[in-house]
Design a protein around this motif. Sequence first.
Motif, mmCIF file in Angstrom:
data_model
loop_
_atom_site.group_PDB
_atom_site.id
_atom_site.type_symbol
_atom_site.label_atom_id
_atom_site.label_comp_id
_atom_site.label_asym_id
_atom_site.label_seq_id
_atom_site.Cartn_x
_atom_site.Cartn_y
_atom_site.Cartn_z
ATOM 1 N N GLU A 24 -3.081 -9.969 3.015
ATOM 2 C CA GLU A 24 -2.414 -9.084 3.967
ATOM 3 C C GLU A 24 -1.214 -9.763 4.609
ATOM 4 O OE1 GLU A 24 -3.924 -7.041 8.016
ATOM 5 O OE2 GLU A 24 -4.905 -6.294 6.196
ATOM 6 N N GLN A 25 -1.341 -11.073 4.923
ATOM 7 C CA GLN A 25 -0.213 -11.798 5.518
ATOM 8 C C GLN A 25 0.942 -11.933 4.526
ATOM 9 O OE1 GLN A 25 -2.219 -15.396 6.674
ATOM 10 N NE2 GLN A 25 -2.818 -14.599 8.699
ATOM 11 N N ALA A 26 0.624 -12.210 3.264
ATOM 12 C CA ALA A 26 1.668 -12.321 2.238
ATOM 13 C C ALA A 26 2.346 -10.970 2.007
ATOM 14 C CB ALA A 26 1.060 -12.844 0.940
ATOM 15 N N SER A 27 1.539 -9.898 2.020
ATOM 16 C CA SER A 27 2.105 -8.564 1.849
ATOM 17 C C SER A 27 3.042 -8.217 2.994
ATOM 18 C CB SER A 27 0.976 -7.523 1.761
ATOM 19 O OG SER A 27 0.193 -7.733 0.608
ATOM 20 N N THR A 28 2.659 -8.601 4.232
ATOM 21 C CA THR A 28 3.504 -8.319 5.388
ATOM 22 C C THR A 28 4.826 -9.067 5.299
ATOM 23 O OG1 THR A 28 1.525 -7.996 6.770
ATOM 24 C CG2 THR A 28 3.620 -8.377 7.908
ATOM 25 N N ALA A 29 4.782 -10.346 4.916
ATOM 26 C CA ALA A 29 6.005 -11.136 4.779
ATOM 27 C C ALA A 29 6.901 -10.564 3.674
ATOM 28 C CB ALA A 29 5.655 -12.587 4.476
ATOM 29 N N THR A 30 6.269 -10.161 2.575
ATOM 30 C CA THR A 30 7.038 -9.590 1.464
ATOM 31 C C THR A 30 7.683 -8.276 1.878
ATOM 32 O OG1 THR A 30 5.500 -10.594 -0.096
ATOM 33 C CG2 THR A 30 6.908 -8.848 -0.940
ATOM 34 N N LEU A 31 6.943 -7.464 2.630
ATOM 35 C CA LEU A 31 7.487 -6.199 3.112
ATOM 36 C C LEU A 31 8.661 -6.442 4.049
ATOM 37 C CD1 LEU A 31 7.052 -3.113 3.003
ATOM 38 C CD2 LEU A 31 5.666 -3.337 5.076
ATOM 39 N N THR A 32 8.573 -7.499 4.865
ATOM 40 C CA THR A 32 9.678 -7.852 5.760
ATOM 41 C C THR A 32 10.946 -8.165 4.975
ATOM 42 O OG1 THR A 32 8.109 -8.753 7.373
ATOM 43 C CG2 THR A 32 10.420 -9.442 7.565
ATOM 44 N N ALA A 33 10.812 -8.985 3.948
ATOM 45 C CA ALA A 33 11.971 -9.340 3.126
ATOM 46 C C ALA A 33 12.547 -8.109 2.436
ATOM 47 C CB ALA A 33 11.572 -10.392 2.100
ATOM 48 N N LEU A 34 11.663 -7.258 1.921
ATOM 49 C CA LEU A 34 12.118 -6.050 1.226
ATOM 50 C C LEU A 34 12.855 -5.125 2.183
ATOM 51 C CD1 LEU A 34 10.312 -3.961 -1.426
ATOM 52 C CD2 LEU A 34 11.143 -2.814 0.605
ATOM 53 N N ILE A 35 12.312 -4.918 3.379
ATOM 54 C CA ILE A 35 12.937 -4.000 4.335
ATOM 55 C C ILE A 35 14.312 -4.506 4.757
ATOM 56 C CG2 ILE A 35 12.798 -3.225 6.731
ATOM 57 C CD1 ILE A 35 9.787 -2.835 6.303
ATOM 58 N N MET A 36 14.401 -5.811 5.080
ATOM 59 C CA MET A 36 15.684 -6.358 5.517
ATOM 60 C C MET A 36 16.751 -6.204 4.432
ATOM 61 S SD MET A 36 14.394 -9.825 7.479
ATOM 62 C CE MET A 36 16.066 -10.384 7.797
ATOM 63 N N LEU B 153 0.849 -1.188 0.000
ATOM 64 C CA LEU B 153 0.000 0.000 0.000
ATOM 65 C C LEU B 153 0.892 1.247 0.000
ATOM 66 C CD1 LEU B 153 -2.644 -1.120 2.649
ATOM 67 C CD2 LEU B 153 -2.947 -1.021 0.159
ATOM 68 N N PRO B 154 0.354 2.403 -0.423
ATOM 69 C CA PRO B 154 1.178 3.624 -0.485
ATOM 70 C C PRO B 154 1.846 3.978 0.832
ATOM 71 C CG PRO B 154 -0.882 3.967 -1.647
ATOM 72 C CD PRO B 154 -1.005 2.638 -0.975
ATOM 73 N N LEU B 155 1.109 3.824 1.956
ATOM 74 C CA LEU B 155 1.663 4.204 3.248
ATOM 75 C C LEU B 155 2.867 3.330 3.605
ATOM 76 C CD1 LEU B 155 1.527 5.970 5.736
ATOM 77 C CD2 LEU B 155 -0.146 4.376 6.724
ATOM 78 N N GLN B 156 2.765 2.037 3.297
ATOM 79 C CA GLN B 156 3.880 1.136 3.578
ATOM 80 C C GLN B 156 5.138 1.546 2.803
ATOM 81 O OE1 GLN B 156 2.078 -2.543 2.392
ATOM 82 N NE2 GLN B 156 1.048 -2.861 4.370
ATOM 83 N N MET B 157 4.968 1.853 1.512
ATOM 84 C CA MET B 157 6.127 2.239 0.702
ATOM 85 C C MET B 157 6.659 3.613 1.096
ATOM 86 S SD MET B 157 6.580 -0.443 -0.827
ATOM 87 C CE MET B 157 8.028 0.080 -1.736
ATOM 88 N N THR B 158 5.763 4.474 1.594
ATOM 89 C CA THR B 158 6.214 5.784 2.057
ATOM 90 C C THR B 158 7.127 5.643 3.263
ATOM 91 O OG1 THR B 158 4.198 6.863 1.262
ATOM 92 C CG2 THR B 158 5.460 8.010 2.953
#
Length: 792
Positions: A686-698, A616-621
């Motif tokens: 939402e769970q897949a998005s959260t896991a993907t965001l975790t990998a991206l952030i790390m 979502l936009p807020l997450q990428m922001t």
Amino acid sequence: MLTDLRGLTSAEVAERVAAGHVNTLPARSGRTTLEIVRANVVTRVNGILFVLFVFVMITGHIEQGIFGLLIIANSSIGIIQELRAKRTLDNLAVVGEAHPIVIRDGTHHRITRDDVVLDDLIEVTPGDQIVVDGSVVAADYLEVDESLLTGEADPVAKGPGDQVLSGAFVVAGNGVYRAEKIGAEAYAAQITAQAAKFTLVSSELRQGINRILKVVSYLLVPVAVLTIAVQFNQPDTPWREAVLRMTAALVPMVPEGLVLLTSMAFALGVVRLGRRQCLVQELPAIEGLARVSVVCADKTGTLTQHAMTVGEVVDLTDGEVPLREVLSQLVASDPSPNASMLAIAGAIPPAATRWKAVARAPFTSARKWSGISFAGEGNWVIGAPDVLGDAALARRAEAIGVTGHRVLLLASSDTRVDAPEAPGTLRPAALIVLDQLVRPDAAETLAFFRHQRVDIKVISGDNAASVGAVTRSLGVTTKAPVDARRLPPPGDAFADTVNDSDVFGRVTPEQKRQMVTALQSRGHTVAMTGDGVNDVLALKDADLGVAMGSGAPATRAVAQIVLLDDKFASLPYVLAEGRRVIGNVERVAKLFLTKTIYAVTLALVIGLLGLPMPFLPLQMTVVGWFTIGIPAFLLSLAPNRERARPGFVSRTLAVAVPAGLIVAGVSIVTYLLTRGFGDVSDLVQEQASTATLTALIMTATWVLATVARPYLWWRVGLVAFAYSFYFTVFATPAFREFLSLDISDAGSMRTGIIAGVVGMALVEAAWWVTAAVRRERPRLWGMPAPLEAVSH
């Protein structure tokens, strides 16, 4: 002759001012405040972000539009920095610009260049710049160099009625000319007007960034079209969610802070140098500072002070000539004394009763002597002993000069000094020994340059032995000084000699120019420092011209940087500022382009697979701010001592491309493993998005960890803060709810964490591999020495 002129009256000046016949020139700092605001608000990046912000606002999810604050941040920071730079330049330019002397009501007034009115009588002496077009009214052996306008280096003699053009400068004699074309009508009015202008003109750094952004813009269009089409064709997806996911895909593609931080770094450099009384007349000069590999320094006025004193007068006539009387007459009859004559005047006052002067030959750097012919009292010349004297006298003078003194020869002649064959046959009368005062900060400054692997070339018009003595005392070199009169003609041999030697004496103005060109032909980026008329040609041709504030107006006009307080010791700070700007911009460019590459790759692959965007936009922001934006801002302000090298684009892409592809690859794999293909429930999404965001952030934060190298304590803290912040976000229920994160599925989170660790390892490996391919020696830790301590 020159003192009989009365010029305009006060009433006539007032009439011309009222009629607008004033030398009005364009604003020193280029853009007006309104233009600065408009240029920083109305940008392509702001336009894209604003459109996407409007789309998000239509959905009603105001919190998802927080990225719109970037528009305000981009504009505000850019405006503030450019206005600060504008104010700094305006204030400094008042000090650094030419201040002509006009004759009004029979008296002389020093005024600003902009206060000259039509028909003003302007007096000029050696080193003065012609500020407006006009015609000569009176001349006393006046010679003008028009090389900045015509390219011809030979000075041109000017007499009454001859035309003079703005941009030329006086090299000998003095005179008065009438202002006939002022303001925009003057032939070269823009030369001095542009000198102190705040601009963002072409530079290698900005050209490289623009080239990268052009490629990115080509990629954005098809990827954006594909993303929009796929997101709006997802089954059972409300249009509001489709808009948000489309926005989340497009916002990270825009390297919104790269151009901003580049401009800000340049502008901040101007402000910082301004505080040290360094006037940056062309903004890309900041970049040139970082690339300097050779500094050509003039001895007089740069390494030594202008002030000299008479140490001794050696009589060569056994008392036959009244030396004190002759010198006092020469002092009294010289209307434009140079530093040497001023030193003599300090020891021997001008004669109260003057001899009648019938001819005069002003001093020029080319001939190395000056002279005056007196009615009934003979012809007298004073200048370099090795130019005017025989071999024995030259050796005697050199023996004195090797101790660091400057030696002049006073001689009588059988020829009038203005004759073509002058100086004629000479009879030596005295050697005048002048004591030169070395600048107290010169040794430390030169040591700094040696430590920074920047070569120093001392180029002087003085006797080579004298120059060598001064430079040896400063630790410049152990090599023998070179007499420029014995140099081969310009060519390979000339370039080799200039490249291999460090100290040169008896250099003519044209040779200084040729030396700069020779060093450039050997791959050097050359900075030239100087303060006299004889330095103008070399300053103009150097990659970076640095003039002293008290020097000739002509040198200040052609230089990119003016040291207003005449402190040679300011140059290390000037160099360090340039390196800080270029090194830090390259560092942050790697971060921004990594984000653009992984955003484009993610959008392209996810679009081709026909899946909804995971974020979502807020997450990428949030990711953009704490992995890219804030760290990049802090990194752009930090000191940086590394010398800039060519190849900015290739080095940046060598890091950004593999890092961006790794971040995108890790994210895509995590997304597919945790979500799969086809239609899934909102919970699984939402769970897949959260896991993907975790990998991206790390993975993306480890890109920051590699870009921040070599580590200092605060850079380690910056990386640690980023990881700590993200851990806090994922561990705090309120943050998870605000960012729409779901960590309840242990399997998905495990997959994301493992993928993130793999991504970090791949980024680390890529950092070492790309460094090896570029034959660079990667450094994990490094502490640059403080600037003040470098020379110790």
